[in-house]
Scaffold this active site. Structure first.
Site, PDB file in Angstrom:
ATOM      1  N   GLU A  74      68.290  44.575  41.244  1.00 39.61           N
ATOM      2  CA  GLU A  74      68.282  43.846  42.521  1.00 39.61           C
ATOM      3  C   GLU A  74      69.386  44.331  43.464  1.00 39.61           C
ATOM      4  OE1 GLU A  74      65.677  42.448  42.853  1.00 39.61           O
ATOM      5  OE2 GLU A  74      65.176  40.869  41.426  1.00 39.61           O
ATOM      6  N   TYR A 120      76.702  18.449  52.391  1.00 40.81           N
ATOM      7  CA  TYR A 120      77.271  19.672  51.824  1.00 40.81           C
ATOM      8  C   TYR A 120      76.322  20.859  51.849  1.00 40.81           C
ATOM      9  CZ  TYR A 120      82.079  19.125  50.701  1.00 40.81           C
ATOM     10  OH  TYR A 120      83.438  19.050  50.829  1.00 40.81           O
TER      11      TYR A 120
HETATM   12  P1  13P Z   1      68.797  42.672  36.453  1.00 41.76           P
HETATM   13  O1  13P Z   1      68.926  42.445  34.968  1.00 41.76           O
HETATM   14  O2  13P Z   1      68.300  44.053  36.779  1.00 41.76           O
HETATM   15  O3  13P Z   1      70.067  42.304  37.170  1.00 41.76           O
HETATM   16  O4  13P Z   1      67.668  41.691  36.982  1.00 41.76           O
HETATM   17  C1  13P Z   1      67.755  40.324  36.648  1.00 41.76           C
HETATM   18  C2  13P Z   1      67.102  39.502  37.665  1.00 41.76           C
HETATM   19  O5  13P Z   1      67.568  38.418  37.928  1.00 41.76           O
HETATM   20  C3  13P Z   1      65.865  40.011  38.305  1.00 41.76           C
HETATM   21  O6  13P Z   1      65.528  39.215  39.385  1.00 41.76           O
END
Ligand code: 13P
Length: 212
Positions: A74, A120
């Protein structure tokens, strides 16, 4: 901006705190922050509860892998926030339960998917856009974030979960927690008549607690 060694320690400490309190399970979620010469981000397929500061991935601002383990898939989402939002110094992506539940609802308003239920969430998160579903790690998701021109500190990825930015790791994590708590309240109150904060209350909060 904090030093790289401080940033490594803070990513590990805050990630473990989120994992220990159930905001992230398995290998879901990723956290990054800007450092002087790039971006530090959690490695792909790593558990947020068991990170090694020396193995965090370092990536250049234009996306080249510089050191450490292979970066989160990501990384595109994180870079899109840094490239479009000057105030963003850290980004947190989670699959936290209530935000993810909310992101699966068919009747959410994509332009304002977290209504102003409590002060908040207005103060710490602001208006949240819902983005259409895309595959995890799809670089096209970055385009959807860039199109928002940095106007929003947080988005919900459809059928997936939240992405929240902040000026620092601490503020991004606090905002992600606040967003999850609000999503929980929204799910709890779903079948009940709800009184939201009024436009004047929201304007008053924005005036007294301007977001970076
Ligand atoms: P990664 O393990 O590549 O960080 O991905 C985890 C995740 O949250 C995918 O949306």
């Amino acid at each position: 901006m904090i030093s790289e060694s401080e940033a490594r320690g803070e990513i590990v400490r805050l990630s473990k705190s989120l994992f220990d309190r159930g905001y992230s399970v398995g290998t879901a979620g990723n956290i990054s922050c800007l450092v002087e010469d790039g971006i530090l981000i959690t490695p792909t397929n790593s558990s947020l509860g068991f990170l090694d500061p020396d193995r965090l991935s370092k990536v250049s601002r234009d996306g080249r892998h510089l050191s450490g383990d292979k970066p989160s898939k990501e990384i595109f989402l994180h870079r899109a926030f840094y490239d479009s939002r000057a105030a963003a110094g850290a980004v947190v992506h989670l699959h936290s339960t209530y935000c993810t539940a909310l992101s699966c609802l068919a009747d959410l308003d994509p332009n304002d998917c977290i209504p102003p239920l409590t002060p908040y969430v207005v103060m710490r998160v602001g208006t949240v856009r819902l983005l259409p579903y895309t595959r995890p790690g799809d670089p096209g998701t970055a385009k959807l974030i860039l199109q928002l021109e940095g106007k929003f500190a947080a988005v919900l990825l459809g059928n997936h979960g939240p992405v929240v930015s902040g000026t620092s790791l601490q503020s991004a994590v606090a905002a992600a927690e606040e967003l999850e708590e609000t999503a929980k309240l929204l799910m709890m109150l779903r079948s009940l008549p709800v009184r939201l904060l009024g436009d004047q209350d929201v304007a008053d909060l924005r005036k007294h607690f301007p977001q970076a």
